[in-house]
Design a protein around this motif. Structure first.
Motif, PDB file in Angstrom:
ATOM      1  N   MET A  49       3.136   5.966  -2.771  1.00 38.24           N
ATOM      2  CA  MET A  49       4.292   6.722  -3.229  1.00 38.24           C
ATOM      3  C   MET A  49       4.304   6.851  -4.742  1.00 38.24           C
ATOM      4  N   ASN A  50       3.973   5.771  -5.438  1.00 35.93           N
ATOM      5  CA  ASN A  50       3.920   5.825  -6.898  1.00 35.93           C
ATOM      6  C   ASN A  50       2.864   6.826  -7.360  1.00 35.93           C
ATOM      7  N   VAL A  94       0.836  -1.201   0.000  1.00 33.57           N
ATOM      8  CA  VAL A  94       0.000   0.000   0.000  1.00 33.57           C
ATOM      9  C   VAL A  94       0.871   1.251   0.000  1.00 33.57           C
ATOM     10  N   SER A  95       1.959   1.217   0.800  1.00 31.63           N
ATOM     11  CA  SER A  95       2.876   2.358   0.848  1.00 31.63           C
ATOM     12  C   SER A  95       3.504   2.618  -0.516  1.00 31.63           C
ATOM     13  N   LYS A  96       3.916   1.541  -1.205  1.00 36.00           N
ATOM     14  CA  LYS A  96       4.511   1.696  -2.538  1.00 36.00           C
ATOM     15  C   LYS A  96       3.508   2.269  -3.524  1.00 36.00           C
ATOM     16  N   ASN A 134      10.919  11.242   3.779  1.00 34.46           N
ATOM     17  CA  ASN A 134      12.153  11.622   3.085  1.00 34.46           C
ATOM     18  C   ASN A 134      12.028  11.416   1.577  1.00 34.46           C
ATOM     19  N   PHE A 135      11.339  10.344   1.188  1.00 36.04           N
ATOM     20  CA  PHE A 135      11.147  10.051  -0.227  1.00 36.04           C
ATOM     21  C   PHE A 135      10.338  11.164  -0.887  1.00 36.04           C
ATOM     22  N   ILE A 136       9.292  11.634  -0.215  1.00 36.39           N
ATOM     23  CA  ILE A 136       8.460  12.705  -0.772  1.00 36.39           C
ATOM     24  C   ILE A 136       9.287  13.987  -0.941  1.00 36.39           C
ATOM     25  N   ILE A 143       3.689  10.146  -9.564  1.00 36.04           N
ATOM     26  CA  ILE A 143       3.076  10.373 -10.878  1.00 36.04           C
ATOM     27  C   ILE A 143       2.305  11.690 -10.894  1.00 36.04           C
ATOM     28  N   ARG A 144       1.602  12.001  -9.800  1.00 31.52           N
ATOM     29  CA  ARG A 144       0.832  13.256  -9.745  1.00 31.52           C
ATOM     30  C   ARG A 144       1.756  14.468  -9.830  1.00 31.52           C
ATOM     31  N   ILE A 145       2.836  14.434  -9.072  1.00 34.30           N
ATOM     32  CA  ILE A 145       3.781  15.553  -9.108  1.00 34.30           C
ATOM     33  C   ILE A 145       4.400  15.684 -10.493  1.00 34.30           C
ATOM     34  N   PHE A 146       4.757  14.554 -11.083  1.00 34.26           N
ATOM     35  CA  PHE A 146       5.360  14.571 -12.421  1.00 34.26           C
ATOM     36  C   PHE A 146       4.387  15.151 -13.452  1.00 34.26           C
ATOM     37  N   CYS A 147       3.131  14.752 -13.393  1.00 33.57           N
ATOM     38  CA  CYS A 147       2.126  15.255 -14.353  1.00 33.57           C
ATOM     39  C   CYS A 147       1.907  16.760 -14.173  1.00 33.57           C
TER      40      CYS A 147
END
Length: 518
Positions: free
Chosen positions: A27-28, A22-24, A151-153, A32-36
């Motif tokens: 994060m995905n 669920v965490s993965k 940290n990943f975000i 994707i939202r930020i990239f778009c």
């Protein structure tokens, strides 16, 4: 009783795996939202100013589409000759297959400086689309090197919104996001030397990267030492070394075999030493400070009434050619290469024989130092080369406070040094908005991450002056001096940013060798 305990453990394991999945997925989704969102912003930059690099890449589309392979590195119809390794030439050929459907005129060799609306849309769109590779690289590094969702975000935001990449790729025009994405994929693969499959994949990706753009040879020494260290683990040196050798040699063979009859011509294009030590606009490195000191000595020399013999190839002429200093010795390519290796060597030795506990983190730190050493001391360094170290250091900026400290200074200074590439005056507001957005975003996120002030007072003062530098270079100089001293704002920007980059290099060098707690 054992059966019951076993069932409980199995359930806990299943729940743990489900949470991880669920965490993965979450994060995905964020990635994707930020990239778009960012891609939509990049679409708005399509009509903006572009540099001669736009014509360079259009010409390479025409060369690879219109000429047979054995003429790609020979043709001189345009001054913008093909000077990237063969894999990038094939990349341009691949793009040309789609360019036909937008505007076939862009693929004609005689159409120099051709920039129709369809051509702009096509070339800009290819940069945006190939940024998917950068997106994948960010994901791979996040999954491998960063063990916290928060940290990943932060890393996602710092990397995908990096204004330096926006400036160079989506305004000035290049494909650095695509290339740096492959660098991140290779870092993720080679990060853990205990995983054989990942190591070999990472080595393969870096071999491909070197055959796309040879500038990444600057960080190759860190890879060589790290991979040799992997080979020496346990008793499999010969087998592992042969596996790496096969990967490297196979990649080189595939890349250069179609050009085997013209290798001297290809290498003369890849390593054009006739361009001189400094770029037309000085990169913010040691040689900019060296050139500035030479100019200062000349002024003092003349004020004392002593004769100084001017040379024809002036360092402030804005031309790409061989130049010589007036009073200080002019370094040769061999001298700059020797200095670069000299500064790399202590870090490479430390990576080879120490740092067992920090593992992959030390590898990335050594990679950053190799990149910075090359940027600081190499021959004819372009200001865009600072992005390699900035992107690599962004991975560590969310892990360690001291890495974050150097990242803030290096990143904001390096980005400021790129702004003179966007010289049209109507871009001033855009430059200020981009810098302010990224500076505030970066500083706020990293301070929130470490719950404390990261920079020292004099570092804050230095950073605070960077926007003033942008304003002076873009508009104030012309208001004060008119058309006089046209190179002065560029020199001031370069010298001020050189101080920040040099400080970051020295500080990081000290931290790496003498400890992050001192």
């Amino acid at each position: 009783m054992d059966f019951i305990n076993s069932n409980v453990e199995d359930r806990q394991r299943i729940i743990s795996h489900k949470k991880c999945d669920v965490s993965k997925i979450t994060m995905n989704g964020i990635l994707i939202r930020i990239f778009c969102l960012i891609s939509c912003i990049k679409l708005l930059l399509i009509p903006t100013y572009h540099s001669t690099d736009f014509e360079v890449h259009r010409n390479w589309l025409a060369i690879t589409h219109s000429l047979p392979v054995n003429e790609w590195y020979k043709t001189e119809i345009s001054q913008w000759t093909l000077d990237y390794p063969p894999f990038f030439a094939w990349f341009e050929y691949f793009l040309s297959l789609f360019a036909v459907f937008f505007d076939v005129e862009m693929l004609k060799l005689e159409n120099l400086n051709y920039a129709s609306f369809n051509t702009k849309v096509f070339q800009r769109s290819t940069v945006i689309i190939t940024d998917i590779v950068f997106l994948y690289g960010v994901k791979k590094v996040g999954d491998t090197c960063i063990n916290s969702t928060q940290n990943f975000i932060i890393f996602i935001i710092l990397s995908l919104t990096n204004i330096g990449l926006w400036i160079i790729d989506h305004i000035h025009f290049q494909y650095n996001g695509f290339l740096l994405g492959i660098l991140l994929i290779s870092i993720a693969g080679t990060y853990d030397i205990l995983k054989k499959k990942n190591i070999l994949e990472g080595a393969a990706w870096f071999s491909i990267l070197l055959n796309l753009k040879h500038i990444y040879v600057y960080v190759a020494p860190a890879y060589v030492v790290w991979l040799l260290k992997w080979c020496l683990k346990r008793q499999y040196f010969i087998r592992r070394f042969l596996q790496l050798a096969i990967i490297v040699l196979t990649t080189l063979l595939i890349s250069f075999w179609p050009f085997k009859s013209q290798l001297p011509q290809v290498f003369s294009r890849l390593f054009p030493f006739k361009r001189g030590l400094l770029h037309a606009y000085w990169a913010a490195n040691f040689w900019a400070l060296y050139a500035g000191f030479d100019k200062l000595l000349v002024v003092l020399w003349k004020n004392l009434g002593w004769h100084v013999e001017e040379n024809s190839a002036r360092l402030t002429g804005g031309l790409v050619q061989e130049q010589s200093f007036l009073l200080l010795p002019t370094p040769s390519p061999i001298a700059t290469f020797s200095i670069t290796i000299l500064f790399m060597m202590p870090s490479l030795l430390k990576l080879a024989f120490k740092d067992e506990l920090t593992g992959g983190i030390s590898f990335i730190r050594c990679l950053v130092i190799c990149g910075l050493s090359s940027f600081m001391f190499s021959y004819h360094v372009h200001e865009k080369a600072i992005l390699t170290s900035i992107i690599a250091l962004s991975v560590l900026s969310v892990i360690n406070k001291n890495d974050a400290r150097v990242f803030i200074i290096l990143c904001l200074t390096g980005i400021t040094a790129l702004f003179p590439l966007l010289y049209p005056k109507d871009l001033l507001l855009l430059k200020i908005l981009l810098f302010t957005f990224y500076a505030v975003c970066t500083i706020a996120l990293l301070i929130q991450r470490f719950k404390k002030n990261i920079l020292l007072i004099y570092e804050w003062i230095y950073i605070a002056n960077l926007p003033l530098l942008i304003i002076y270079e873009s508009i104030l100089h012309q208001l004060l001096f008119g058309e006089k001293l046209p190179f002065l704002p560029l020199a001031i920007t370069s010298l001020y940013c050189s101080i920040g980059v040099t400080y970051s290099f020295c500080l990081y060098y000290f931290m790496y060798h003498f400890g992050y707690n001192k």
